[in-house]
Scaffold this active site. Structure first.
Site, mmCIF file in Angstrom:
data_model
loop_
_atom_site.group_PDB
_atom_site.id
_atom_site.type_symbol
_atom_site.label_atom_id
_atom_site.label_comp_id
_atom_site.label_asym_id
_atom_site.label_seq_id
_atom_site.Cartn_x
_atom_site.Cartn_y
_atom_site.Cartn_z
ATOM 1 N N LYS A 58 0.828 -1.206 0.000
ATOM 2 C CA LYS A 58 0.000 0.000 0.000
ATOM 3 C C LYS A 58 0.862 1.256 0.000
ATOM 4 C CE LYS A 58 -3.793 -2.399 2.286
ATOM 5 N NZ LYS A 58 -4.445 -2.747 3.550
ATOM 6 N N GLN A 102 -4.599 -1.377 9.562
ATOM 7 C CA GLN A 102 -4.500 -2.713 8.991
ATOM 8 C C GLN A 102 -5.111 -3.747 9.933
ATOM 9 O OE1 GLN A 102 -3.270 -3.496 5.875
ATOM 10 N NE2 GLN A 102 -4.019 -5.559 6.301
ATOM 11 N N ASP A 125 -11.112 2.785 4.107
ATOM 12 C CA ASP A 125 -11.505 1.374 4.052
ATOM 13 C C ASP A 125 -13.013 1.225 3.888
ATOM 14 O OD1 ASP A 125 -9.535 -0.555 3.943
ATOM 15 O OD2 ASP A 125 -9.177 -0.581 6.102
#
Length: 299
Positions: A58, A102, A125
């Site tokens: 990422k 994460q 997200d």
């Protein structure tokens, strides 16, 4: 797209590369016009090897798109209060337009509380309860990256999805539920199947669009797939075969030559997830820096 005994192989990697290139061009334009650079903060807790790989990927793609990357690697011993304090700081930092924590988190941390501590307009997200509610009620929202990528691949292949029969296997908050909502918004007729669904194979055979996110290797056999269907395989499963480890999807790929098109694993949905993370970061920047009506119109 190349073919698999008649079925077109949907090249998610190529599509994602093109999407990132378009995002990078938009970042250049933003920088030239405003002097600003969209920024993404990624928080990693602990030493999980798979999570570290994802975070590094990422960061690499964020920088490749010309965005600012802010990385925070916290020890596994971090407390809930310490993590919440960091998120509060990132929420207030105007350089940070998107925030991602994460997952999974260590067991002593409350993941739901952590997700909902992120400002909704920085929740790239798309997991915050506010974004989930916006999606459910048809309002502009930051959408979970994997289903957003799936929808992009479907629309690129099929164009208008209106009236199509779609079956989604899996009911997770990360893929299954938001995928169903996105397909409903495209005027599909949607059925969500899961581990308790009866006669699931027969149900799948009715689908013009079949999205599989079950986390079960080769769950969907070829005879479950309707001839001419488009199959999106979200599964990523590591299996051992002949003493070697390999990655396979939730669909028996080699049995699906009668489909119109299918995503391979790897190389299908996976690359789209990070590309859509960057797309969400760009959307978040617009929401935070443009008049709200103008920012919404650019989605």
């Amino acid at each position: 797209m190349d073919t698999l005994s008649g079925a077109a192989r949907i090249d998610g990697k190529a599509f994602a590369t093109g999407l990132v290139q378009r995002i990078a061009s938009e970042v250049v334009r933003i920088r030239e016009e405003s002097g600003a650079t969209p920024g993404l903060a990624v928080v990693l807790v602990g030493e999980d090897p798979a999570s570290a790989i994802y975070v590094n990927a990422k960061r690499r793609e964020t920088l490749a798109a010309g965005m600012e990357s802010f990385a925070f690697h916290l020890p596994v011993s971090v407390t809930q209060a310490e993590l919440m304090a960091l998120l509060d700081d990132l929420n207030s930092d105007s350089r940070v337009n998107g925030i991602l924590v994460q997952l999974p988190l260590p067991a002593h941390l409350d993941a739901r509380a952590v997700i909902n501590a992120i400002a909704p307009d920085k929740d790239v997200d798309g997991f915050h309860v506010v974004n989930a509610g916006r999606l459910f009620t048809g309002q502009p929202s930051l959408v979970p990256c994997t289903p957003l990528g799936c929808l992009m691949l479907l629309k690129n292949r099929l164009g208008d999805l209106t009236g199509m029969k779609a079956v989604v296997i899996g009911k997770s908050n990360i893929v299954g539920k938001p995928m169903a909502q996105l397909l409903l918004a495209e005027n599909c007729t949607v059925t969500v199947a899961h581990i308790q669904t009866r006669n699931i194979a027969d149900l799948c055979r009715t689908a013009e669009i079949l999205v599989v996110a079950a986390g079960s290797p080769h769950l969907v056999r070829g005879d479950w797939v309707k001839p001419g269907a488009v199959v999106i395989d979200v599964g990523i499963n590591r299996v051992e075969r002949d003493g070697r480890s390999r990655i396979v999807g939730d669909v028996a790929f080699e049995e699906c030559g009668h489909a119109a098109a299918i995503t391979p694993v790897p190389g299908g949905v996976g690359p789209m997830t990070i590309a859509c993370l960057l797309e969400n970061t760009l959307t978040a920047w617009r929401w935070q820096n443009l008049p709200r009506s103008q920012a919404r119109d650019t989605q």
